[in-house]
Write a protein that holds these residues in place. Structure first.
Motif, PDB file in Angstrom:
ATOM      1  N   ILE A  40      78.425   4.641 -46.222  1.00 30.59           N
ATOM      2  CA  ILE A  40      79.186   5.238 -47.475  1.00 30.59           C
ATOM      3  C   ILE A  40      79.696   6.360 -47.667  1.00 30.59           C
ATOM      4  O   ILE A  40      78.909   7.285 -48.000  1.00 30.59           O
ATOM      5  N   GLY A  41      80.768   6.766 -47.240  1.00 33.67           N
ATOM      6  CA  GLY A  41      81.372   7.992 -47.503  1.00 33.67           C
ATOM      7  C   GLY A  41      81.135   8.776 -46.112  1.00 33.67           C
ATOM      8  O   GLY A  41      80.166   8.132 -45.184  1.00 33.67           O
ATOM      9  N   ALA A  76      69.599   5.858 -43.007  1.00 38.38           N
ATOM     10  CA  ALA A  76      70.810   6.643 -42.580  1.00 38.38           C
ATOM     11  C   ALA A  76      71.891   5.732 -42.385  1.00 38.38           C
ATOM     12  O   ALA A  76      73.189   6.223 -42.414  1.00 38.38           O
ATOM     13  N   PHE A  77      71.799   4.475 -41.981  1.00 34.37           N
ATOM     14  CA  PHE A  77      73.047   3.426 -42.209  1.00 34.37           C
ATOM     15  C   PHE A  77      73.852   3.598 -43.390  1.00 34.37           C
ATOM     16  O   PHE A  77      75.183   3.660 -43.359  1.00 34.37           O
ATOM     17  N   VAL A  78      72.988   3.298 -44.563  1.00 32.99           N
ATOM     18  CA  VAL A  78      74.074   3.763 -45.817  1.00 32.99           C
ATOM     19  C   VAL A  78      74.390   4.906 -46.044  1.00 32.99           C
ATOM     20  O   VAL A  78      75.664   4.710 -46.232  1.00 32.99           O
ATOM     21  N   LEU A 105      79.845  -7.041 -52.236  1.00 38.35           N
ATOM     22  CA  LEU A 105      79.072  -7.265 -51.080  1.00 38.35           C
ATOM     23  C   LEU A 105      79.970  -6.482 -49.984  1.00 38.35           C
ATOM     24  O   LEU A 105      80.840  -6.824 -49.523  1.00 38.35           O
ATOM     25  N   LEU A 106      79.125  -5.263 -49.479  1.00 38.74           N
ATOM     26  CA  LEU A 106      79.831  -4.483 -48.547  1.00 38.74           C
ATOM     27  C   LEU A 106      79.228  -4.341 -47.262  1.00 38.74           C
ATOM     28  O   LEU A 106      78.101  -4.207 -47.033  1.00 38.74           O
ATOM     29  N   GLY A 107      80.008  -4.069 -46.132  1.00 39.38           N
ATOM     30  CA  GLY A 107      79.338  -3.987 -44.889  1.00 39.38           C
ATOM     31  C   GLY A 107      80.212  -4.149 -43.704  1.00 39.38           C
ATOM     32  O   GLY A 107      81.305  -4.674 -44.008  1.00 39.38           O
ATOM     33  N   THR A 131      84.158  -6.735 -49.351  1.00 40.77           N
ATOM     34  CA  THR A 131      84.926  -6.101 -48.547  1.00 40.77           C
ATOM     35  C   THR A 131      83.971  -5.309 -47.591  1.00 40.77           C
ATOM     36  O   THR A 131      83.018  -4.941 -47.657  1.00 40.77           O
ATOM     37  N   HIS A 132      84.900  -4.526 -46.447  1.00 43.86           N
ATOM     38  CA  HIS A 132      84.206  -3.547 -45.643  1.00 43.86           C
ATOM     39  C   HIS A 132      84.651  -2.108 -46.126  1.00 43.86           C
ATOM     40  O   HIS A 132      84.503  -1.323 -45.233  1.00 43.86           O
ATOM     41  N   ASP A 133      85.591  -2.016 -46.983  1.00 43.93           N
ATOM     42  CA  ASP A 133      86.202  -0.839 -47.380  1.00 43.93           C
ATOM     43  C   ASP A 133      85.313  -0.242 -48.485  1.00 43.93           C
ATOM     44  O   ASP A 133      85.224  -0.510 -49.662  1.00 43.93           O
ATOM     45  N   GLN A 134      84.711   1.007 -48.024  1.00 41.46           N
ATOM     46  CA  GLN A 134      83.693   1.518 -49.132  1.00 41.46           C
ATOM     47  C   GLN A 134      84.405   2.142 -50.156  1.00 41.46           C
ATOM     48  O   GLN A 134      83.852   2.334 -51.302  1.00 41.46           O
ATOM     49  N   GLU A 135      85.680   2.729 -50.034  1.00 41.76           N
ATOM     50  CA  GLU A 135      85.934   3.420 -51.325  1.00 41.76           C
ATOM     51  C   GLU A 135      86.487   2.246 -52.275  1.00 41.76           C
ATOM     52  O   GLU A 135      86.188   2.478 -53.590  1.00 41.76           O
TER      53      GLU A 135
END
Length: 355
Positions: free
Chosen positions: A239-240, A233-235, A39-41, A196-200
């Protein structure tokens, strides 16, 4: 004591409200048994509340939560076969590593000897054999993290939950521990929900990623899907790195669009968009410095060029605005003000619907 093995997790139209505030808004997803789903954000998007609802630490205001096909919506945390590794690790400072790891089976009344055996087995699994008699204060951050994982694994839960598990570790250790978590999850066939909030971090460990924004799911899919085909656009931006540019779709035929990016015309998958204004997301590594000057390239001039060891970070001034370009390998530095032409790679350039 035979265990049921990993279980799926399903959310059906789940919402969580605190008074007039909606923390999670009508969310639907499935985590397949034996998979790691992240779950990312950004902060406040609802991801930790969602995790706490799987754990039973929060009870959903609406909707249904199923674990292994069984409705657990109203069950307390104690009645769910789920374990959680908290961001702070939440180890008991006055207990040894062994006592911490044996806490679950001890509380369940399985007897001291059985609890000890179960704890020793899981400590060995996370590489802490020989550390049994130490106290949390005598361990490094990475070792404390492993004790927390061993303690969560000791009862072999159907679902294992991680809440920002690496945020207290330094960057190098973070990479190693995330690899260990992924390896453990795959070797033991665990069902894991990971916040996490860390996309990597999310890209590195996940089978699937659920991107959350403003209490809802913005997009879910494999790491590659989200990176190469962002839904909005948000995604694309979350992400990167992405250059988000206003473009015009000139025509569409057989799923291919002819897209005007400033003076350049580029063929792209249409993604069911029609002719007219749209946006395009371009990854910095998908902009290539070109020697060819034709209708498919974008002219520009170098504004900035920074040397970062294995790549250059370049900002190019173009007719569609400043574009961020990454050039890998060991290219020569580029002079400020030098003219360049940018072409577009086959992947990492994608149309996204206008907001």
């Amino acid at each position: 004591m035979a265990k049921a093995g990993p279980a799926s997790v399903e959310f059906r139209n789940v919402s969580m409200r605190y008074g007039s505030v909606t923390a999670v808004d009508n969310v639907n997803f499935t985590i397949e048994a034996g998979k790691l789903v992240t779950l990312l954000g950004p902060s406040g998007c609802g991801k930790t509340t969602t995790l706490r609802m799987i754990a039973g630490l929060e009870i959903a205001s609406e909707g249904q939560i199923l674990i292994g096909g069984k409705d657990v919506t109203k069950l307390s945390a104690a009645d769910r076969d789920v374990s959680m590794v908290f961001q702070s690790y939440a180890l008991f400072p006055h207990m040894s590593v062994l006592e911490n790891a044996a806490y679950g089976p001890t509380v369940k009344g399985l007897g001291k000897e059985v609890a000890r055996e179960m704890a020793m087995a899981k400590l060995a699994l996370v590489g802490l054999k020989g550390f049994e008699n130490r106290y949390p204060s005598e361990l490094s951050g990475g070792q404390q993290q492993r004790v927390a994982v061993a303690r969560a694994l000791v009862l072999e839960p159907q679902v294992l939950l991680f809440d920002e598990p690496l945020s207290n570790l330094d960057a190098k250790l973070r990479r190693r521990v995330r690899e260990e978590i992924r390896e453990l999850q795959q070797n033991l066939n665990l069902t894991v929900a990971y916040v996490t909030h860390d996309q990597e971090e999310a890209l590195a460990v996940s089978d699937r990623i659920i991107v959350m924004s403003n209490s809802r799911i913005a997009q879910e899919g494999s790491p590659r899907d989200l990176y190469e085909r962002p839904a909005n656009a948000f995604v694309a931006d979350f992400i990167g790195d992405a250059n988000l540019i206003d473009v015009t779709i000139k025509s569409v035929a057989d799923g291919q669009a002819s897209v005007a990016i400033g003076p350049a015309t580029v063929p792209l998958p249409s993604r069911e968009l029609q002719p007219g204004p749209a946006k395009v997301a371009i990854r910095p590594e998908s902009l290539l410095l070109s020697k060819v000057q034709d209708a498919s390239v974008l002219p520009g001039t170098i504004r900035k060029c920074a040397y970062l060891g294995n790549h250059l970070d370049i900002v190019v001034d173009t007719p569609v605005g400043d574009l961020f370009v990454i050039q890998h390998g060991h290219p020569e530095m580029l002079e400020q003000g030098a003219p360049v032409w940018l072409s577009f790679a086959k992947s990492g350039v994608t149309l996204i619907p206008p907001a």
